[in-house]
Design a protein around this motif. Sequence first.
Motif, short mmCIF file in Angstrom:
data_model
loop_
_atom_site.label_atom_id
_atom_site.label_comp_id
_atom_site.label_asym_id
_atom_site.label_seq_id
_atom_site.Cartn_x
_atom_site.Cartn_y
_atom_site.Cartn_z
N SER A 1 0.82 -1.21 0.00
CA SER A 1 0.00 0.00 0.00
C SER A 1 0.85 1.27 0.00
N GLU A 2 2.06 1.22 0.53
CA GLU A 2 2.88 2.43 0.52
C GLU A 2 3.23 2.82 -0.91
N ALA A 3 3.58 1.86 -1.74
CA ALA A 3 3.87 2.16 -3.15
C ALA A 3 2.61 2.71 -3.84
N PHE A 4 1.47 2.12 -3.53
CA PHE A 4 0.19 2.60 -4.06
C PHE A 4 -0.06 4.04 -3.63
N ARG A 5 0.12 4.31 -2.35
CA ARG A 5 -0.13 5.66 -1.83
C ARG A 5 0.83 6.68 -2.44
N VAL A 6 2.08 6.31 -2.62
CA VAL A 6 3.05 7.20 -3.26
C VAL A 6 2.59 7.53 -4.67
N ALA A 7 2.15 6.52 -5.40
CA ALA A 7 1.69 6.74 -6.78
C ALA A 7 0.45 7.62 -6.82
N VAL A 8 -0.49 7.41 -5.90
CA VAL A 8 -1.69 8.24 -5.85
C VAL A 8 -1.33 9.68 -5.50
N ARG A 9 -0.45 9.85 -4.51
CA ARG A 9 -0.02 11.21 -4.14
C ARG A 9 0.61 11.92 -5.33
N ALA A 10 1.43 11.22 -6.09
CA ALA A 10 2.09 11.82 -7.25
C ALA A 10 1.06 12.27 -8.29
N GLN A 11 0.06 11.45 -8.53
CA GLN A 11 -0.97 11.82 -9.50
C GLN A 11 -1.81 13.00 -9.00
N ALA A 12 -2.16 12.99 -7.72
CA ALA A 12 -2.94 14.09 -7.15
C ALA A 12 -2.14 15.39 -7.19
N ILE B 1 -5.47 7.63 -11.30
CA ILE B 1 -5.70 7.25 -9.89
C ILE B 1 -6.68 6.09 -9.83
N TRP B 2 -7.74 6.15 -10.63
CA TRP B 2 -8.72 5.07 -10.67
C TRP B 2 -8.05 3.76 -11.08
N ARG B 3 -7.19 3.81 -12.10
CA ARG B 3 -6.47 2.61 -12.54
C ARG B 3 -5.58 2.05 -11.43
N LEU B 4 -4.90 2.93 -10.73
CA LEU B 4 -4.06 2.49 -9.61
C LEU B 4 -4.90 1.80 -8.54
N ALA B 5 -6.05 2.39 -8.24
CA ALA B 5 -6.92 1.85 -7.19
C ALA B 5 -7.53 0.51 -7.58
N MET B 6 -7.64 0.24 -8.87
CA MET B 6 -8.21 -1.05 -9.31
C MET B 6 -7.39 -2.22 -8.78
N VAL C 1 -10.26 18.20 -8.78
CA VAL C 1 -9.20 19.02 -8.18
C VAL C 1 -9.42 19.15 -6.68
N THR C 2 -10.67 19.37 -6.29
CA THR C 2 -10.98 19.48 -4.86
C THR C 2 -10.68 18.17 -4.14
N ALA C 3 -11.08 17.05 -4.73
CA ALA C 3 -10.82 15.75 -4.11
C ALA C 3 -9.32 15.50 -3.98
N ALA C 4 -8.56 15.86 -5.00
CA ALA C 4 -7.10 15.69 -4.95
C ALA C 4 -6.48 16.56 -3.87
N ARG C 5 -6.88 17.82 -3.82
CA ARG C 5 -6.34 18.75 -2.81
C ARG C 5 -6.64 18.23 -1.40
N GLU C 6 -7.88 17.81 -1.18
CA GLU C 6 -8.25 17.30 0.14
C GLU C 6 -7.48 16.03 0.49
N TRP C 7 -7.32 15.13 -0.49
CA TRP C 7 -6.59 13.88 -0.24
C TRP C 7 -5.16 14.17 0.19
N LEU C 8 -4.52 15.09 -0.49
CA LEU C 8 -3.13 15.42 -0.15
C LEU C 8 -3.03 16.03 1.25
N THR C 9 -4.08 16.65 1.70
CA THR C 9 -4.10 17.27 3.03
C THR C 9 -4.27 16.23 4.14
N ILE C 10 -5.07 15.19 3.89
CA ILE C 10 -5.43 14.26 4.97
C ILE C 10 -4.79 12.88 4.86
N GLU C 11 -4.23 12.55 3.72
CA GLU C 11 -3.71 11.20 3.49
C GLU C 11 -2.70 10.83 4.57
N GLY C 12 -2.90 9.63 5.10
CA GLY C 12 -2.02 9.15 6.17
C GLY C 12 -2.62 9.25 7.56
#
Length: 116
Positions: A4-15, A32-37, A78-89
């Motif tokens: 999951s850490e590699a997944f989260r790094v990839a999602v953070r990069a896309q966001a 991001i959707w493809r990564l989450a699949m 954009v809002t979802a990405a911004r919020e995710w980067l703020t709270i992820e972890g």
Amino acid sequence: MEDSEAFRVAVRAQAAAMLEGDASPYDRTLEIWRLAMGEWPGPDGDEAGISLHLIWGALTDWVELRPTETDQAEAHMVTAAREWLTIEGDQQAEAEYFDRWVHDILGYERRAPVQS
């Protein structure tokens, strides 16, 4: 993805790239959707992939099914990405993010409580 850490790094990069504006929000959201699949859940029990799959899949569907609303959908991306980067972890903040985005914003029905 292997963990999951590699997944989260990839999602953070896309966001983050989405916020930088170097590609359309739709393209980053689709990635991001493809990564989450591939994360149902991650091998270490991280269940973020399931909720992220629902969120980012619904946002890409919005563009694909209602192309006249692309600007509105991309603003949500954009809002979802911004919020995710703020709270992820932060597990509690993530749970609240998932609940709000999945149910309140995107309209997935909440499951009824399981009764024994």
